[in-house]
Motif scaffolding. Structure first.
Motif, PDB file in Angstrom:
ATOM      1  N   UNK A  93       0.827  -1.211   0.000  1.00 39.55           N
ATOM      2  CA  UNK A  93       0.000   0.000   0.000  1.00 39.55           C
ATOM      3  C   UNK A  93       0.858   1.256   0.000  1.00 39.55           C
ATOM      4  N   UNK A  94       1.942   1.216   0.786  1.00 38.48           N
ATOM      5  CA  UNK A  94       2.807   2.391   0.871  1.00 38.48           C
ATOM      6  C   UNK A  94       3.330   2.778  -0.509  1.00 38.48           C
ATOM      7  N   UNK A  95       3.884   1.796  -1.226  1.00 39.66           N
ATOM      8  CA  UNK A  95       4.376   2.117  -2.560  1.00 39.66           C
ATOM      9  C   UNK A  95       3.231   2.530  -3.474  1.00 39.66           C
ATOM     10  N   UNK A  96       2.100   1.806  -3.414  1.00 40.62           N
ATOM     11  CA  UNK A  96       0.981   2.107  -4.298  1.00 40.62           C
ATOM     12  C   UNK A  96       0.487   3.533  -4.144  1.00 40.62           C
ATOM     13  N   UNK A  97       0.357   3.996  -2.895  1.00 37.98           N
ATOM     14  CA  UNK A  97      -0.114   5.359  -2.663  1.00 37.98           C
ATOM     15  C   UNK A  97       0.923   6.381  -3.112  1.00 37.98           C
ATOM     16  N   UNK A  98       2.197   6.159  -2.754  1.00 39.40           N
ATOM     17  CA  UNK A  98       3.239   7.102  -3.163  1.00 39.40           C
ATOM     18  C   UNK A  98       3.343   7.176  -4.689  1.00 39.40           C
ATOM     19  N   UNK A  99       3.209   6.034  -5.346  1.00 41.26           N
ATOM     20  CA  UNK A  99       3.270   6.009  -6.806  1.00 41.26           C
ATOM     21  C   UNK A  99       2.141   6.827  -7.411  1.00 41.26           C
ATOM     22  N   UNK A 100       0.934   6.685  -6.873  1.00 37.74           N
ATOM     23  CA  UNK A 100      -0.216   7.454  -7.386  1.00 37.74           C
ATOM     24  C   UNK A 100      -0.050   8.944  -7.129  1.00 37.74           C
ATOM     25  N   UNK A 101       0.429   9.294  -5.928  1.00 40.25           N
ATOM     26  CA  UNK A 101       0.662  10.707  -5.615  1.00 40.25           C
ATOM     27  C   UNK A 101       1.744  11.293  -6.512  1.00 40.25           C
ATOM     28  N   UNK A 102       2.788  10.518  -6.761  1.00 43.00           N
ATOM     29  CA  UNK A 102       3.861  10.980  -7.641  1.00 43.00           C
ATOM     30  C   UNK A 102       3.351  11.213  -9.052  1.00 43.00           C
ATOM     31  N   UNK A 103       2.521  10.305  -9.561  1.00 44.44           N
ATOM     32  CA  UNK A 103       1.993  10.465 -10.920  1.00 44.44           C
ATOM     33  C   UNK A 103       1.097  11.699 -11.014  1.00 44.44           C
ATOM     34  N   UNK A 104       0.289  11.928  -9.980  1.00 49.12           N
ATOM     35  CA  UNK A 104      -0.561  13.127  -9.972  1.00 49.12           C
ATOM     36  C   UNK A 104       0.284  14.392  -9.906  1.00 49.12           C
ATOM     37  N   UNK A 105       1.351  14.351  -9.137  1.00 49.40           N
ATOM     38  CA  UNK A 105       2.229  15.524  -9.027  1.00 49.40           C
ATOM     39  C   UNK A 105       2.897  15.836 -10.360  1.00 49.40           C
ATOM     40  N   UNK A 106       3.374  14.790 -11.056  1.00 48.45           N
ATOM     41  CA  UNK A 106       4.000  15.012 -12.366  1.00 48.45           C
ATOM     42  C   UNK A 106       2.992  15.562 -13.365  1.00 48.45           C
ATOM     43  N   UNK A 107       1.773  15.055 -13.315  1.00 51.19           N
ATOM     44  CA  UNK A 107       0.729  15.539 -14.221  1.00 51.19           C
ATOM     45  C   UNK A 107       0.376  16.989 -13.916  1.00 51.19           C
ATOM     46  N   UNK A 108       0.331  17.339 -12.628  1.00 54.78           N
ATOM     47  CA  UNK A 108       0.033  18.720 -12.229  1.00 54.78           C
ATOM     48  C   UNK A 108       1.108  19.671 -12.729  1.00 54.78           C
TER      49      UNK A 108
END
Length: 249
Positions: A93-108
């Motif tokens: 879960x830790x990696x999954x959440x960080x990965x999703x947050x990272x992808x959203x940050x790059x998109x932003x």
């Protein structure tokens, strides 16, 4: 600079040129896009080169957090020794959440929108969040690499400033910054569950970064008394300590 073995039964230092531990023969090299090795940082000690560890009551090591280097930059390496599915799920879960947050940050960033800082995990097409690494005694551990956030956590910051009281204006500003990232986490249907001053880093440019996503959990619609117990003395609500947490907790 000593290079350390992650085998919990060994944990011996080796010279930089070695690729395998000279004591237990476990590999010292982690391939994560580049080659990383464990270093002795000023956070650890010569006997314990890790930043933190979690143990079961009988002393069995569940996980450790190390600092690792590829020669040019320092990263955080989290190692899970336990095969218990409860801890494996938290790790994933830790990696999954960080990965999703990272992808959203790059998109932003692409859209010139603001997004709160979160620890970065490698954005590499050939690297998954859960990498297995076999020690010489035939134990497979899971590990993940993430960005090391430079700065002081708020407890360290307070101590280094002679425990000066934080002004009301500063406290409100900090709360606003943390609430922005918490809102992003909640939008993804997760809760952090372990928010306290040691898990908030103040960077050199005065930016606050929430760290340690190892206890995140999906938001449930009902009270769940079977949740893994997670608490930090003085910061966790009483109902969470009693394993009767609700969404508001």
């Amino acid at each position: 600079m000593p290079i350390w073995c992650i085998n919990p039964d060994c944990n011996e230092s080796n010279s930089e040129e070695q690729r395998d531990c000279q004591t237990c023969k476990s590999s010292l090299v982690f391939e994560w896009g580049e080659s990383y090795r464990i270093i002795w940082s000023n956070i650890g000690t010569k006997e314990k080169p890790w930043i933190a560890e979690k143990k079961l009551p009988d002393g069995v090591v569940i996980s450790r957090v190390y600092e690792a280097t590829n020669g040019t930059q320092t990263s955080i390496l989290k190692v899970l020794y336990s095969t218990d599915q409860t801890y494996v799920r938290l790790f994933e879960r830790e990696f999954g959440l960080l990965d999703r947050l990272n992808r959203e940050r790059r998109e932003s960033k692409k859209n010139n929108c603001s997004f709160p800082r979160v620890p970065e995990v490698p954005n590499h097409p050939d690297i998954s969040g859960q990498v297995n690494f076999k020690l010489k005694r035939d134990i497979t551990v899971r590990y993940l690499m993430m960005e090391k956030i430079n700065g002081q956590n708020l407890t360290e910051w307070k101590e280094s400033n002679n425990n000066t009281k934080v002004t009301e204006e500063q406290a409100i500003q900090w709360l606003k910054e943390i609430l922005i990232i918490l809102n992003k986490i909640h939008e993804l249907n997760f809760v952090h569950r372990d928010i306290h001053p040691r898990n908030i880093i103040k960077t050199p440019n005065n930016e606050l970064v929430l760290i340690d996503y190892g206890c995140v959990r999906e938001i449930l619609d009902n009270v769940d008394t079977q949740l893994t117990q997670v608490f930090s003395l003085g910061y966790t609500p009483n109902e969470q300590v009693r394993r009767k947490a609700v969404k508001q907790s």
